[in-house]
Design a protein around this motif. Sequence first.
Motif, PDB file in Angstrom:
ATOM      1  N   ALA A 353       0.825  -1.208   0.000  1.00 59.10           N
ATOM      2  CA  ALA A 353       0.000   0.000   0.000  1.00 59.10           C
ATOM      3  C   ALA A 353       0.860   1.259   0.000  1.00 59.10           C
ATOM      4  O   ALA A 353       0.563   2.233  -0.709  1.00 59.10           O
ATOM      5  CB  ALA A 353      -0.932  -0.003   1.205  1.00 59.10           C
ATOM      6  N   ARG A 354       1.930   1.246   0.768  1.00 59.38           N
ATOM      7  CA  ARG A 354       2.803   2.426   0.835  1.00 59.38           C
ATOM      8  C   ARG A 354       3.521   2.655  -0.488  1.00 59.38           C
ATOM      9  O   ARG A 354       3.673   3.797  -0.940  1.00 59.38           O
ATOM     10  CB  ARG A 354       3.810   2.259   1.970  1.00 59.38           C
ATOM     11  N   ILE A 355       3.954   1.582  -1.127  1.00 57.09           N
ATOM     12  CA  ILE A 355       4.631   1.712  -2.420  1.00 57.09           C
ATOM     13  C   ILE A 355       3.680   2.304  -3.455  1.00 57.09           C
ATOM     14  O   ILE A 355       4.036   3.233  -4.194  1.00 57.09           O
ATOM     15  CB  ILE A 355       5.162   0.344  -2.890  1.00 57.09           C
ATOM     16  N   ALA A 356       2.464   1.755  -3.510  1.00 55.55           N
ATOM     17  CA  ALA A 356       1.480   2.272  -4.456  1.00 55.55           C
ATOM     18  C   ALA A 356       1.186   3.746  -4.173  1.00 55.55           C
ATOM     19  O   ALA A 356       1.071   4.558  -5.100  1.00 55.55           O
ATOM     20  CB  ALA A 356       0.192   1.449  -4.374  1.00 55.55           C
ATOM     21  N   GLY A 357       1.079   4.096  -2.897  1.00 57.68           N
ATOM     22  CA  GLY A 357       0.817   5.477  -2.531  1.00 57.68           C
ATOM     23  C   GLY A 357       1.952   6.413  -2.890  1.00 57.68           C
ATOM     24  O   GLY A 357       1.730   7.519  -3.391  1.00 57.68           O
ATOM     25  N   LEU A 358       3.181   5.973  -2.648  1.00 56.75           N
ATOM     26  CA  LEU A 358       4.341   6.797  -2.990  1.00 56.75           C
ATOM     27  C   LEU A 358       4.442   7.014  -4.492  1.00 56.75           C
ATOM     28  O   LEU A 358       4.754   8.119  -4.959  1.00 56.75           O
ATOM     29  CB  LEU A 358       5.617   6.139  -2.461  1.00 56.75           C
ATOM     30  N   ASP A 359       4.201   5.969  -5.261  1.00 58.32           N
ATOM     31  CA  ASP A 359       4.211   6.122  -6.709  1.00 58.32           C
ATOM     32  C   ASP A 359       3.101   7.070  -7.162  1.00 58.32           C
ATOM     33  O   ASP A 359       3.270   7.845  -8.111  1.00 58.32           O
ATOM     34  CB  ASP A 359       4.052   4.762  -7.387  1.00 58.32           C
ATOM     35  N   GLY A 360       1.957   6.991  -6.475  1.00 58.49           N
ATOM     36  CA  GLY A 360       0.873   7.911  -6.785  1.00 58.49           C
ATOM     37  C   GLY A 360       1.234   9.346  -6.461  1.00 58.49           C
ATOM     38  O   GLY A 360       0.947  10.264  -7.230  1.00 58.49           O
ATOM     39  N   ASP A 361       1.901   9.553  -5.321  1.00 50.41           N
ATOM     40  CA  ASP A 361       2.345  10.900  -4.945  1.00 50.41           C
ATOM     41  C   ASP A 361       3.375  11.428  -5.938  1.00 50.41           C
ATOM     42  O   ASP A 361       3.362  12.613  -6.294  1.00 50.41           O
ATOM     43  CB  ASP A 361       2.940  10.873  -3.542  1.00 50.41           C
ATOM     44  N   ALA A 413      11.353   2.699  -4.109  1.00 50.02           N
ATOM     45  CA  ALA A 413      12.339   1.692  -4.502  1.00 50.02           C
ATOM     46  C   ALA A 413      12.940   1.011  -3.282  1.00 50.02           C
ATOM     47  O   ALA A 413      13.168  -0.205  -3.271  1.00 50.02           O
ATOM     48  CB  ALA A 413      13.444   2.340  -5.344  1.00 50.02           C
ATOM     49  N   ARG A 414      13.182   1.798  -2.231  1.00 50.91           N
ATOM     50  CA  ARG A 414      13.729   1.216  -1.003  1.00 50.91           C
ATOM     51  C   ARG A 414      12.744   0.238  -0.382  1.00 50.91           C
ATOM     52  O   ARG A 414      13.107  -0.858   0.067  1.00 50.91           O
ATOM     53  CB  ARG A 414      14.057   2.331  -0.001  1.00 50.91           C
ATOM     54  N   LEU A 415      11.469   0.627  -0.379  1.00 53.88           N
ATOM     55  CA  LEU A 415      10.452  -0.241   0.192  1.00 53.88           C
ATOM     56  C   LEU A 415      10.257  -1.503  -0.648  1.00 53.88           C
ATOM     57  O   LEU A 415       9.945  -2.570  -0.111  1.00 53.88           O
ATOM     58  CB  LEU A 415       9.127   0.511   0.321  1.00 53.88           C
ATOM     59  N   ARG A 416      10.459  -1.391  -1.958  1.00 49.60           N
ATOM     60  CA  ARG A 416      10.348  -2.580  -2.808  1.00 49.60           C
ATOM     61  C   ARG A 416      11.427  -3.598  -2.455  1.00 49.60           C
ATOM     62  O   ARG A 416      11.186  -4.809  -2.498  1.00 49.60           O
ATOM     63  CB  ARG A 416      10.430  -2.197  -4.286  1.00 49.60           C
ATOM     64  N   GLU A 417      12.596  -3.120  -2.131  1.00 51.79           N
ATOM     65  CA  GLU A 417      13.664  -4.031  -1.720  1.00 51.79           C
ATOM     66  C   GLU A 417      13.297  -4.725  -0.414  1.00 51.79           C
ATOM     67  O   GLU A 417      13.509  -5.932  -0.259  1.00 51.79           O
ATOM     68  CB  GLU A 417      14.981  -3.263  -1.567  1.00 51.79           C
ATOM     69  N   GLU A 418      12.740  -3.959   0.523  1.00 48.89           N
ATOM     70  CA  GLU A 418      12.309  -4.547   1.788  1.00 48.89           C
ATOM     71  C   GLU A 418      11.180  -5.546   1.555  1.00 48.89           C
ATOM     72  O   GLU A 418      11.155  -6.632   2.157  1.00 48.89           O
ATOM     73  CB  GLU A 418      11.832  -3.439   2.737  1.00 48.89           C
TER      74      GLU A 418
END
Length: 435
Positions: A353-361, A413-418
């Motif tokens: 959810a955070r990754i999708a939100g960050l990409d949206g931002d 990108a950092r969160l995707r690695e995590e």
Amino acid sequence: MSFLTRATVAAFFVFALVSAARAQAPVQNSTQATAQPLDNDFYAVRQPAAAGDAQAQFALANHYFYGVSVSQDYRQALLWYNKSADQGFAPAQNLLGYMYQHKFGVPRNYKRALAYYRSAAKQGYALGEYNLGVLSEGGVGVKRDYKQALDWYRKAADQNLPQGEKQVGYFYQCGYGVKQDLAQAHAWYLRAAGHGNSDAENQLGSMAENGWGQPQNYAEALAWFYKAAEHGSDTAKENIGFMFQHGMGVQTDYARAMSWFVEAAAHGDSDAQNQLGWMYQYGQGVEPDDAKAVTWYRMSADQGNRHGIDNLDAFEEVLEDRCSGCWEAANSQATDPAIARAQRWARIQDLQARIAGLDGDAQNEEDIANDLEHMGKGKNGKNDAIGKLMNAIGSVPAVKNHMDAAKYREEAARLREELAQIESENQSSASVPAP
């Protein structure tokens, strides 16, 4: 669900909340209203997509959206969905609506979501019709209108869309936009179940278990719950566990109950997490364990489960009355393989959810920057003197928007690695025996 819930009339309406949430969530399950088969090889569809084939563009976008055969990339997904949708391809229009509704790599925009769903629905696309029903039912971007929602669900159901059939049944069960009719609800659930919808199978089990519109039949209920569980319903797994926990039509078996609760809790079922807390609090089939009880209750409560919240609060009072420091001791984080598994799942959902939100931002910042940089361009694409001045002025704050977009994407990108690390751990621990 807790025993109290099942013993009250309120249980009859729980499905309304569950169904509405599942219909809108971006989770891949039987009610997912976006997923399309990825049966085209990623490399095979690139050339026809580049040549302008709308279906190939849609297939390519799917690969990027779901991260299949390629790293997940919402920007590329958005690019190819737009190319396909611009040619009037309804599945792409539906996916764009879903992205804007749930902020997947784009700014949340209910008006755009509604427009894309309508474009798809006008072509008779069942998933677009279904999603319009979801918006009308939930009052998302539009005024809540059960009759309008039912109309859209019926259109989707008329095309044998399982989740549309299930929702029509749900509306008849609860009397939303239509006179309550349990016989009609049962008929629609049977139809949806015939098309493999696990939520409908689970609800048929609930109707048999509670005697809603039919004689109470625990054997039939359990059979439907088993079928739904086989099709991936975590709610059904919790229901099976509950029947074994309380000896409903079967011999009480705490070990089997716990094993089913563990499986449901591993995928975030808050009712199952609450029941596990109860079993550890009262030592049902296990040694009482205050810390594990608190941990499971808290996981349930953190999802807003009313029973998890109430049981956590009540247990805190019990422990504080028991002795000084008992609550503090139990409040320390407990762990075992089942708890760790459920916590990993929750973390995965949060990261996604955070990754999708960050990409949206990030996309929102880039859209703003683009508007600022071109604020002086005329309708004919030409800049007059004033327009050039406006563009020059706009380009200054646009730099900050570009920088903010880059920061958002860097964090994503950092969160995707995590996320990749946790998913790897989750796969290696996929099979966890009940404690």
